[in-house]
Design a protein around this motif. Sequence first.
Motif, PDB file in Angstrom:
ATOM      1  N   GLN A 288       8.250 -16.486 -54.447  1.00  0.00           N
ATOM      2  CA  GLN A 288       9.288 -15.496 -54.179  1.00  0.00           C
ATOM      3  C   GLN A 288      10.659 -16.141 -54.321  1.00  0.00           C
ATOM      4  OE1 GLN A 288       8.476 -13.914 -50.280  1.00  0.00           O
ATOM      5  NE2 GLN A 288       6.482 -13.081 -50.860  1.00  0.00           N
ATOM      6  N   LEU A 289      11.332 -15.863 -55.406  1.00  0.00           N
ATOM      7  CA  LEU A 289      12.672 -16.396 -55.618  1.00  0.00           C
ATOM      8  C   LEU A 289      13.641 -15.835 -54.594  1.00  0.00           C
ATOM      9  CD1 LEU A 289      13.062 -16.222 -59.516  1.00  0.00           C
ATOM     10  CD2 LEU A 289      12.539 -18.226 -58.121  1.00  0.00           C
ATOM     11  N   GLN A 290      14.637 -16.648 -54.249  1.00  0.00           N
ATOM     12  CA  GLN A 290      15.672 -16.180 -53.348  1.00  0.00           C
ATOM     13  C   GLN A 290      16.531 -15.149 -54.071  1.00  0.00           C
ATOM     14  OE1 GLN A 290      15.920 -17.116 -50.040  1.00  0.00           O
ATOM     15  NE2 GLN A 290      13.937 -18.042 -50.509  1.00  0.00           N
ATOM     16  N   GLY A 291      16.835 -14.073 -53.379  1.00  0.00           N
ATOM     17  CA  GLY A 291      17.648 -13.045 -54.007  1.00  0.00           C
ATOM     18  C   GLY A 291      17.653 -11.779 -53.172  1.00  0.00           C
ATOM     19  N   ASP A 292      18.207 -10.739 -53.730  1.00  0.00           N
ATOM     20  CA  ASP A 292      18.376  -9.475 -53.019  1.00  0.00           C
ATOM     21  C   ASP A 292      17.158  -8.570 -53.229  1.00  0.00           C
ATOM     22  OD1 ASP A 292      19.493  -7.456 -51.538  1.00  0.00           O
ATOM     23  OD2 ASP A 292      20.699  -6.657 -53.194  1.00  0.00           O
ATOM     24  N   TRP A 293      15.980  -9.039 -52.811  1.00  0.00           N
ATOM     25  CA  TRP A 293      14.814  -8.177 -52.842  1.00  0.00           C
ATOM     26  C   TRP A 293      14.570  -7.675 -51.428  1.00  0.00           C
ATOM     27  CZ3 TRP A 293      10.870 -10.142 -49.828  1.00  0.00           C
ATOM     28  CH2 TRP A 293      10.822 -11.530 -49.654  1.00  0.00           C
TER      29      TRP A 293
ATOM     30  N   CYS B 156       9.436  -5.503 -59.540  1.00  0.00           N
ATOM     31  CA  CYS B 156       9.941  -4.993 -60.817  1.00  0.00           C
ATOM     32  C   CYS B 156      11.408  -4.572 -60.699  1.00  0.00           C
ATOM     33  CB  CYS B 156       9.084  -3.808 -61.288  1.00  0.00           C
ATOM     34  SG  CYS B 156       7.449  -4.300 -61.884  1.00  0.00           S
ATOM     35  N   GLN B 157      11.815  -4.104 -59.546  1.00  0.00           N
ATOM     36  CA  GLN B 157      13.232  -3.794 -59.337  1.00  0.00           C
ATOM     37  C   GLN B 157      14.053  -5.078 -59.232  1.00  0.00           C
ATOM     38  OE1 GLN B 157      12.987  -1.306 -55.843  1.00  0.00           O
ATOM     39  NE2 GLN B 157      13.021   0.580 -57.056  1.00  0.00           N
ATOM     40  N   PHE B 158      13.523  -6.075 -58.553  1.00  0.00           N
ATOM     41  CA  PHE B 158      14.224  -7.351 -58.388  1.00  0.00           C
ATOM     42  C   PHE B 158      14.393  -8.071 -59.718  1.00  0.00           C
ATOM     43  CE2 PHE B 158      13.765 -11.970 -57.103  1.00  0.00           C
ATOM     44  CZ  PHE B 158      15.075 -12.113 -56.670  1.00  0.00           C
TER      45      PHE B 158
END
Length: 313
Positions: free
Chosen positions: A228-233, A247-249
């Motif tokens: 799980q990459l760091q980001g705005d998911w 898929c949105q991320f």
Amino acid sequence: MFSDHDYFLVINMQVNSHTMVLEWREREHEDENNAAENHPATLAALRNCGLLKFFRIPGMRAQVRLLEHIVHMWDPDQQVFRVGMHTLSIDIEDIYFLTGLSRRGSHVTLTGPRRGGRKMSEYVREHCVPEAERREGKVAIWGVRDITLRTILWTIARMAGSASPHMALQSYFQYALECLEPRVFNWADAVLRNLKKQLTKSRHGGFKQFGYGSLIVSFFCERVPVYQLQGDWRFPVPREPRMLRWCQFMARHAAGPIVKYDDEFFDWLRNQVVMVEDYAYAGLDFRGDPDLALPEGSQWGNIGKKVTIFLCF
């Protein structure tokens, strides 16, 4: 020649001293999807046959390095992934909770012919424009006149992980027309069987067009948290297929920064302790969801499993 709508990337992989060439092969057709979203009869048909949730999952930007990495972990003999010291299986429950596709209903075979039905020439004559492209027993889906039938055919081709995702087999027409009755099929089981076949063929080497990249990447993000990459998911809501958030991320047409598994990620991964999440879908509950139809004669049970009602007349 490949369709302009096809998303096509080629990667080289060394497996057992042989070169494996994979293509991230998933079709994008945003214009068609937008038209369907604004067509109430099409949305109702997708809902009634249990395909609406999957239809609404967008395409994912191709993550070719990660796909290479995942396929290399597949054990074709035992049909499981070897993730570090862990054995990770992918089962029908994974497909069900990732995609929102039915795991109940009639048996489906998404490859090869299906008994019964009519000749392809009859389907083409009744449902397609005269100039629709035909090739090797298939017909171009864009040539289907009715938007509802066309949308269901696109969705079936996507579920099949087809090497020609813009073409429909004769069996696709059979299933699509039965969906309009409506009829619910066990799509999750069919997707699982096709996915395992593609993983096995890819792992054995040779040229292979891989049609389930977004599904298998989403599976690893859910079941192996280190991916799980760091980001705005965001955390999903209870009735949302888990594939949707990934898929949105990693959306193909995202306006923000491009999410990518690059060299820096894989260098970092070498020093991580890998854990497998056994309860990845906790909190996800499709019970009573109007967008996930059940076969006739079934209803939701108290623990999310179906209860079959036998009617006597």
